[in-house]
Motif scaffolding. Sequence first.
Motif, PDB file in Angstrom:
ATOM      1  N   TYR A   1       0.865  -1.193   0.000  1.00 43.29           N
ATOM      2  CA  TYR A   1       0.000   0.000   0.000  1.00 43.29           C
ATOM      3  C   TYR A   1       0.893   1.232   0.000  1.00 43.29           C
ATOM      4  CZ  TYR A   1      -3.364   3.498   1.546  1.00 43.29           C
ATOM      5  OH  TYR A   1      -4.149   4.621   1.641  1.00 43.29           O
TER       6      TYR A   1
ATOM      7  N   TYR B   1     -15.969   7.859   6.250  1.00 47.89           N
ATOM      8  CA  TYR B   1     -14.978   8.371   5.290  1.00 47.89           C
ATOM      9  C   TYR B   1     -14.172   9.488   5.943  1.00 47.89           C
ATOM     10  CZ  TYR B   1     -18.750  11.779   5.085  1.00 47.89           C
ATOM     11  OH  TYR B   1     -19.724  12.683   5.461  1.00 47.89           O
TER      12      TYR B   1
ATOM     13  N   ILE C   1      -7.961   7.584   1.208  1.00 44.91           N
ATOM     14  CA  ILE C   1      -8.937   7.035   0.265  1.00 44.91           C
ATOM     15  C   ILE C   1     -10.279   7.722   0.530  1.00 44.91           C
ATOM     16  CG2 ILE C   1     -10.036   4.913  -0.546  1.00 44.91           C
ATOM     17  CD1 ILE C   1      -7.164   4.456  -0.876  1.00 44.91           C
TER      18      ILE C   1
ATOM     19  N   TYR D   1     -11.071   6.946   4.194  1.00 44.74           N
ATOM     20  CA  TYR D   1     -10.751   5.579   4.590  1.00 44.74           C
ATOM     21  C   TYR D   1      -9.255   5.319   4.693  1.00 44.74           C
ATOM     22  CZ  TYR D   1     -15.673   5.288   3.502  1.00 44.74           C
ATOM     23  OH  TYR D   1     -17.020   5.510   3.487  1.00 44.74           O
ATOM     24  N   PHE D   2      -8.944   4.227   5.341  1.00 45.86           N
ATOM     25  CA  PHE D   2      -7.601   3.715   5.621  1.00 45.86           C
ATOM     26  C   PHE D   2      -6.943   4.565   6.727  1.00 45.86           C
ATOM     27  CE2 PHE D   2      -6.387   0.665   2.021  1.00 45.86           C
ATOM     28  CZ  PHE D   2      -7.695   0.337   1.776  1.00 45.86           C
TER      29      PHE D   2
ATOM     30  N   THR E   1      -9.121  -0.890  -3.809  1.00 43.96           N
ATOM     31  CA  THR E   1      -7.776  -0.977  -3.243  1.00 43.96           C
ATOM     32  C   THR E   1      -7.625  -2.244  -2.411  1.00 43.96           C
ATOM     33  OG1 THR E   1      -7.682   1.431  -3.215  1.00 43.96           O
ATOM     34  CG2 THR E   1      -6.059   0.269  -1.875  1.00 43.96           C
TER      35      THR E   1
ATOM     36  N   GLU F   1     -13.419   3.381  -4.051  1.00 41.01           N
ATOM     37  CA  GLU F   1     -11.963   3.289  -4.144  1.00 41.01           C
ATOM     38  C   GLU F   1     -11.395   2.362  -3.055  1.00 41.01           C
ATOM     39  OE1 GLU F   1     -10.305   7.228  -3.887  1.00 41.01           O
ATOM     40  OE2 GLU F   1      -8.240   6.473  -4.043  1.00 41.01           O
ATOM     41  N   ALA F   2     -11.992   2.427  -1.860  1.00 38.42           N
ATOM     42  CA  ALA F   2     -11.514   1.573  -0.761  1.00 38.42           C
ATOM     43  C   ALA F   2     -11.695   0.104  -1.128  1.00 38.42           C
ATOM     44  CB  ALA F   2     -12.252   1.900   0.536  1.00 38.42           C
TER      45      ALA F   2
END
Lengths: 321, 321
Positions: free
Chosen positions: B219, B253, B261, B255-256, B270, B266-267
């Motif tokens: 990542y 949101y 993100i 994220y990560f 990914t 998109e999360a």
Amino acid sequence: ISLLSLGVVSQAATNEPIQPIKAPTDINAGQAELGKKLYFDPRLSKSGYISCNSCHNLSMGGTDNITSSIGDQWQQGPINAPTVLNASLNLAQFWDGRAEDLKAQAGGPIANPKEMASNHTLAIEVLKSIPQYVVEFKQVFNSDQITIDQVTTAIAEFEKTLVTPGSRFDQWLEGDKTALNDTELAGYELFKSSGCTACHNGPAVGGSMYQKVGLIKPYQTNNPALGRFDVTGNEADKNVFKVPTLRNIELTYPYFHDGAIKTLSEAVNTMGEIQLGKTFNATENAQIVAFLKTLTGEQPQITLPILPPSNDNTPQPQPFN
Amino acid sequence: ISLLSLGVVSQAATNEPIQPIKAPTDINAGQAELGKKLYFDPRLSKSGYISCNSCHNLSMGGTDNITSSIGDQWQQGPINAPTVLNASLNLAQFWDGRAEDLKAQAGGPIANPKEMASNHTLAIEVLKSIPQYVVEFKQVFNSDQITIDQVTTAIAEFEKTLVTPGSRFDQWLEGDKTALNDTELAGYELFKSSGCTACHNGPAVGGSMYQKVGLIKPYQTNNPALGRFDVTGNEADKNVFKVPTLRNIELTYPYFHDGAIKTLSEAVNTMGEIQLGKTFNATENAQIVAFLKTLTGEQPQITLPILPPSNDNTPQPQPFN
Ligand code: HEC
Ligand code: HEC
Ligand code: HEC
Ligand code: HEC
Ligand SMILES: [Ca+2]
Ligand SMILES: [Ca+2]
Ligand SMILES: [Ca+2]
Ligand SMILES: [Mg+2]
């Protein structure tokens, strides 16, 4: 007998310079509910962090309880944040009365670079991107547009609900003569006989007129605000401020437009000296303070709104740009 | 017949890798009510401005919805703020699990110079100066002292109430087969068949284990956090993070752990790529996203606490020095 005594009570109340706060009437419930969401929504700020409730915290008497507010990027605000509680009763909004009413006021902080630091175009773009807001604005305003006029209408309608009836002083005014103790009553008598009610009167115990701060003796402050002068440009308006409400004054420390006065006791002594040329002894001061604390009303019971989530196309907040 | 079908339903639920969220039990109501006040009280911060709710806003899924949090003096936080909703279900607290439980966690932010920037001695001095807190702590803990141990116990007890049962997915799990539409169901099937439930499982759909971020493909991030490695010092723990809950993921949101993100879509892509080596097409991605949105539960209904006012001897907040 009870009709008769009721009659006496309401006559007594009529003769008092302070009237009870009434529960709000004529509230548009849909607007107020939407306005509550907007009031708590930090997405009206550039950073996504600051909402109306950040500076007018409804857990804390509708204020932030700091000398001057923290705005976008932790900028220091110019003046102490007044309470939104009972603000609907003010003759006009802001310390200098530069906004005519709550609706006129509500657009200001969103676009003020030292407060929420957004702008009306961006704020509307954010709201329009959020599907549940689109639905709710449509329901409430019966229009396909979201406009800043609707936003400020809704926020102002919510603010109209933020009144605080039911204080012990109001119970006393309404005829419950046991609601105040002797110290508090003595304080009220002093408050009237000293002349405080010349300025602090009506249901809000203030908010009904502008007055010079430092009538008898100048008020020493480093704060550059000049009150009504900043609005009118008239020399005579220098240091003339809206007389603030004393409702919930126990909760809205620190005091004065510069937030320099930390305790109610000090505020009372300062007022006596600069407005009336009176020096209160410790007992008198304690009595007035005790009376002022009876002005704390029932705080609005707010169920925290659940804000509709942003959408993938919602403009991103810019906390650190 | 109805007993029989109930039996089938609960068997079906048992075979699923995700279980319904249960309403909290065994809550000490007095502690939780006091804990709610403390959770909302910005006087636990040096500035008098930041409360737990500033970064874990219960109007916004228990998060701040910004990449990394704003702390004292507008300092930028190091990592995305996780939700407090259902945090009681986590095997441990923080992205790297360095706090054993909610009580161990709650002392941290008060004294963290980048968050609330107070310290435990000052926070206790503030609370002790506030008469209504003294009474309430005494009632709740039956002690004449106020201690940080009591403060964190009360906050943790409040946080235990912050669970979100009743999501549409839970309704489906509990037998209402109309609660999900076909797209959502297809998303759930894909979520299971793709291997997501290897890590995101249990009632919280996460929170039950640590896993490497970037199992199949690294990542890419500028965030220096190394996850469990920062706790254990073991090479093998580099980039190993607590698997986050996916409950209320629509609300939490960005994220990560780095907050980089911005969208759920998109999360999902990914995760597929870096954890499973899978590329979802647009339909599959939309199905999984639709499923994830069914994990939004009933948000805790919070009546805003009315905080007891400070006293004349309460240490002043220090927002600007
Ligand atoms: C960053 C802090 C901050 C934010 C955010 C903020 N305010 Fe204020 N508010 C203030 C300050 C400071 C004043 C006094 C300004 C003055 O009088 O010049 C004020 C004044 C007011 C007044 C006038 C009260 C009176 O008695 O005159 C109202 C009403 C009000 N704000 C409502 C709101 C609303 C509604 C929002 C959100 C849309 C909001 N405020 C956002 C700090 C803030
Ligand atoms: C001639 C008008 C006038 C009189 C008389 C007067 N006040 Fe005031 N009062 C004001 C004004 C104007 C302010 C705002 C001062 C400022 O912010 O700089 C104020 C502020 C206050 C405050 C602080 C309110 C706040 O929210 O910051 C208190 C408390 C107060 N007055 C109490 C009293 C008491 C008690 C008396 C009588 C001893 C009194 N006042 C007499 C006009 C008056
Ligand atoms: C300035 C922002 C900020 C404040 C204030 C704050 N937090 Fe946090 N919180 C965070 C961040 C960022 C993390 C993640 C830190 C990490 O994992 O290293 C976090 C983590 C947590 C977690 C762990 C959740 C999980 O899933 O691991 C809990 C629980 C929590 N906070 C509760 C609280 C409480 C209770 C308070 C008040 C006493 C508080 N927070 C104040 C930003 C904040
Ligand atoms: C091998 C373990 C593992 C697998 C398999 C896995 N995840 Fe994750 N997931 C994680 C971890 C660990 C994180 C935290 C990543 C980070 O914050 O850097 C995460 C984060 C997420 C997030 C963001 C959560 C948040 O709050 O930021 C989503 C959404 C997510 N996963 C969905 C999925 C989906 C959908 C799949 C299957 C396609 C999946 N995950 C497969 C371990 C896994
Ligand atoms: Ca004040
Ligand atoms: Ca544990
Ligand atoms: Ca997040
Ligand atoms: Mg008017």
